[in-house]
Design an enzyme around this catalytic site. Structure first.
Site, short mmCIF file in Angstrom:
data_model
loop_
_atom_site.label_atom_id
_atom_site.label_comp_id
_atom_site.label_asym_id
_atom_site.label_seq_id
_atom_site.Cartn_x
_atom_site.Cartn_y
_atom_site.Cartn_z
N GLY A 93 -76.80 48.45 35.30
CA GLY A 93 -75.97 47.79 36.33
C GLY A 93 -74.51 47.88 35.96
CB CYS A 94 -72.11 50.53 35.84
SG CYS A 94 -70.41 50.81 35.35
CB ALA A 95 -72.44 47.92 40.89
CB ILE A 138 -78.83 43.37 41.68
CG1 ILE A 138 -78.25 43.10 43.06
CG2 ILE A 138 -79.75 44.59 41.67
CD1 ILE A 138 -77.29 44.17 43.57
CG ASP A 167 -70.89 36.80 40.97
OD1 ASP A 167 -71.93 37.43 40.71
OD2 ASP A 167 -69.92 36.71 40.18
CG ASN A 207 -65.08 44.34 42.82
OD1 ASN A 207 -64.94 45.50 42.43
ND2 ASN A 207 -66.26 43.85 43.21
N PRO A 236 -77.71 37.71 45.84
CG PRO A 236 -79.00 39.54 46.48
CD PRO A 236 -77.94 38.60 46.97
CG PHE A 278 -71.18 47.81 32.41
CD1 PHE A 278 -72.32 48.59 32.48
CD2 PHE A 278 -70.03 48.36 31.87
CE1 PHE A 278 -72.31 49.90 32.01
CE2 PHE A 278 -70.00 49.66 31.41
CZ PHE A 278 -71.14 50.44 31.47
O1 PMT Z 1 -65.48 51.08 38.43
P1 PMT Z 1 -64.34 51.13 37.43
O2 PMT Z 1 -63.01 50.99 38.07
O3 PMT Z 1 -64.42 52.33 36.52
O4 PMT Z 1 -64.48 49.84 36.48
C1 PMT Z 1 -65.57 49.70 35.65
C2 PMT Z 1 -66.08 48.25 35.62
C3 PMT Z 1 -65.01 47.35 35.04
C4 PMT Z 1 -66.44 47.78 37.04
C5 PMT Z 1 -67.37 48.26 34.76
O5 PMT Z 1 -67.06 48.72 33.47
C6 PMT Z 1 -67.99 46.87 34.68
O6 PMT Z 1 -67.62 46.03 33.88
N1 PMT Z 1 -69.00 46.61 35.56
C7 PMT Z 1 -69.63 45.31 35.74
C8 PMT Z 1 -68.77 44.43 36.59
C9 PMT Z 1 -69.38 43.06 36.84
O7 PMT Z 1 -69.71 42.74 37.92
O8 PMT Z 1 -69.57 42.36 35.74
P2 PMT Z 1 -70.16 40.83 35.75
O9 PMT Z 1 -69.84 40.34 34.38
O10 PMT Z 1 -69.64 40.06 36.89
O11 PMT Z 1 -71.71 41.03 35.94
C10 PMT Z 1 -72.62 41.16 34.86
C11 PMT Z 1 -73.76 42.10 35.22
O12 PMT Z 1 -74.51 41.56 36.32
C12 PMT Z 1 -73.31 43.48 35.65
O13 PMT Z 1 -74.23 44.40 35.10
C13 PMT Z 1 -73.42 43.44 37.17
O14 PMT Z 1 -73.69 44.72 37.72
C14 PMT Z 1 -74.59 42.50 37.37
N2 PMT Z 1 -74.58 41.73 38.62
C15 PMT Z 1 -73.58 40.83 38.86
C16 PMT Z 1 -73.62 40.06 40.00
C17 PMT Z 1 -74.69 40.24 40.93
N3 PMT Z 1 -74.75 39.52 42.03
N4 PMT Z 1 -75.64 41.14 40.67
C18 PMT Z 1 -75.61 41.88 39.55
O15 PMT Z 1 -76.50 42.72 39.32
#
Ligand code: PMT
Length: 416
Positions: A281-283, A315, A287, A219, A313, A332
């Site tokens: 969790g900013c990563a 996380i 999925d 991504n 998983p 995030f």
């Molecule tokens: O890295 P940059 O280019 O600066 O961009 C920043 C960002 C847009 C990546 C960041 O600000 C951001 O939004 N990060 C979260 C991205 C994401 O995966 O969001 P999500 O809505 O899909 O997931 C929600 C939460 O679940 C997140 O905290 C994610 O880390 C966590 N997650 C998601 C899927 C998974 N399998 N495990 C997780 O822990």
């Protein structure tokens, strides 16, 4: 202390302060104090007692704060905008400057017969007073008893200073100078915002899920947001461990573990989670992953190629339900539509304390950009969610604001 703290002290940025003004000639100095607080980025709601209005008009403070001054407990118009209980909950700090002998007596005895005294009873924010009165009124036994009681009630007592008074007397009872009170406020927020010695585990960047030895599903995450957060957390005194997906950035912290896939990120997180106070969790974790990774490069032919994807998983969801769960779990939400609804649902579904929602459908925010705009959603009880909009700013600046809020929430949760 005043010399050490800059006017643009970032500990005050975004803070919500009630500045209570009671009857006393020192009220004119509060205008200077208010100006300093506003300049440092705080939002200040001024509340004046009847006595204060005999010295200065509400208009002066309205012009400086940009908000209509509140004066009455039972004013239906102001109550309709923000009720007094709501206002009490809104405040991060209540500062009464000047605080008259009469108001000190009220506060010491728990009276609530006007707006300001009611706010002091209804708030769970720290209440600080800057006493200002004639030196004899200050020294008299009953005022000293009131001071003692206020001290026992954990009210913060800032001053008074000693010197020549407006009435010509000399002695203790002068309100502390605005720059000293400003420094006290900044210091107070530094104390509640600190993450000194707190263990924080943070994920950042993308994950890459292999298809074959040369291809992967990835991504657009650049790691900028997560790396800026790691830096701000470290500046706030936290012990930061950064688990990062593949990015082209130097790590701002010494403890940085590089991973590629969601499974590797999961393993590295769970190898450390038991010692963490806060997890963020900013990563942008994938999925899904490919069910069967080809051992050799997949060759092109004239047929369509179908890949079977299986779930990775989640996380953060597992961290939030872990038996030794960190005190604060912050996620995030990367959304391209319905930011508020989707992020609120994620906050609840994943059992998070706080979620930073960002719009990743735009070119100027979200992925890869140096700037971002965050809608912060915080769980204040089982069903109640508070929100705060952090306007467009650099990821570095936003990170400082996010870390301030995280520290505040963490310290509040720990003190309960
Ligand atoms: O890295 P940059 O280019 O600066 O961009 C920043 C960002 C847009 C990546 C960041 O600000 C951001 O939004 N990060 C979260 C991205 C994401 O995966 O969001 P999500 O809505 O899909 O997931 C929600 C939460 O679940 C997140 O905290 C994610 O880390 C966590 N997650 C998601 C899927 C998974 N399998 N495990 C997780 O822990």
């Amino acid at each position: 202390m005043s010399q050490n703290i800059q006017q643009n002290d970032s500990s005050l940025y975004g803070k919500q302060i009630i500045l209570g003004i009671t009857g006393g000639i020192a009220a004119y100095k509060s205008a200077d104090l208010l100006r300093r607080l506003i300049k440092a980025g705080a939002t200040v709601q001024v509340v004046m007692t009847k006595g204060a209005q005999a010295f200065l008009t509400p208009l002066t403070f309205q012009a400086l704060s940009g908000l209509a001054v509140r004066t009455d407990l039972l004013d239906t118009e102001s109550e309709a905008a923000m009720g007094h209980i709501e206002l009490a909950k809104w405040a991060d700090l209540v500062l009464i400057a000047p605080c008259s002998a009469d108001f000190m007596a009220k506060l010491a005895n728990g009276l609530a017969d006007d707006l300001l005294s009611t706010l002091c009873l209804a708030t769970d924010a720290p209440v600080a007073i800057a006493p200002a009165m004639n030196q004899q009124m200050y020294k008299t036994a009953v005022t000293q008893q009131n001071l003692l009681r206020l001290n026992q009630q954990q009210r913060l007592i800032w001053g008074p200073a000693s010197g020549v008074q407006a009435c010509g007397d000399q002695g203790p009872g002068r309100m502390e100078e605005p720059e000293i009170l400003f420094a006290r406020v900044a210091h107070q927020f530094k104390l509640t915002n600190t993450l000194q010695g707190i263990n924080v585990l943070l994920t950042a960047g993308p994950t890459q899920e292999a298809i074959d030895p040369v291809r992967y599903i990835g991504n657009r995450s650049s790691g900028k947001m997560g790396y800026a957060l790691a830096e701000a957390l470290q500046e706030a005194g936290a012990n930061v461990c950064l688990i990062s997906g593949p990015v082209n950035l130097p790590s701002p912290v010494a403890d940085c573990v590089k991973v590629q896939t969601a499974d590797e990120m999961y393993q590295q997180v769970f190898a450390r989670i038991a010692e963490q106070d806060i997890f963020i969790g900013c990563a942008a974790v994938a999925d899904y992953k490919v069910k069967e990774i080809a051992t050799q490069k997949i060759k092109k032919n004239d047929k369509q190629l179908a890949l079977t994807l299986i779930k990775n998983p989640d996380i953060i969801s597992e961290v939030a339900t872990f038996e030794n769960r960190p005190t604060l779990v912050v996620g995030f939400a990367a959304e391209t539509e319905n930011l508020l609804d989707n992020a609120s649902a994620k906050l609840l579904r994943k059992n998070l304390d706080l979620i930073c929602a960002n719009d990743v459908g735009s070119l100027t925010t979200g992925f890869a950009s140096d700037q971002n705009k965050i809608l912060l959603l915080m769980r204040s009880s089982e069903e109640h969610i508070e929100s705060e909009q952090l306007p467009l700013a650099s990821k570095k600046e936003l990170s400082k604001q996010i870390v301030n809020i995280i520290a505040q929430r963490y310290n509040q949760k720990k003190s309960k």
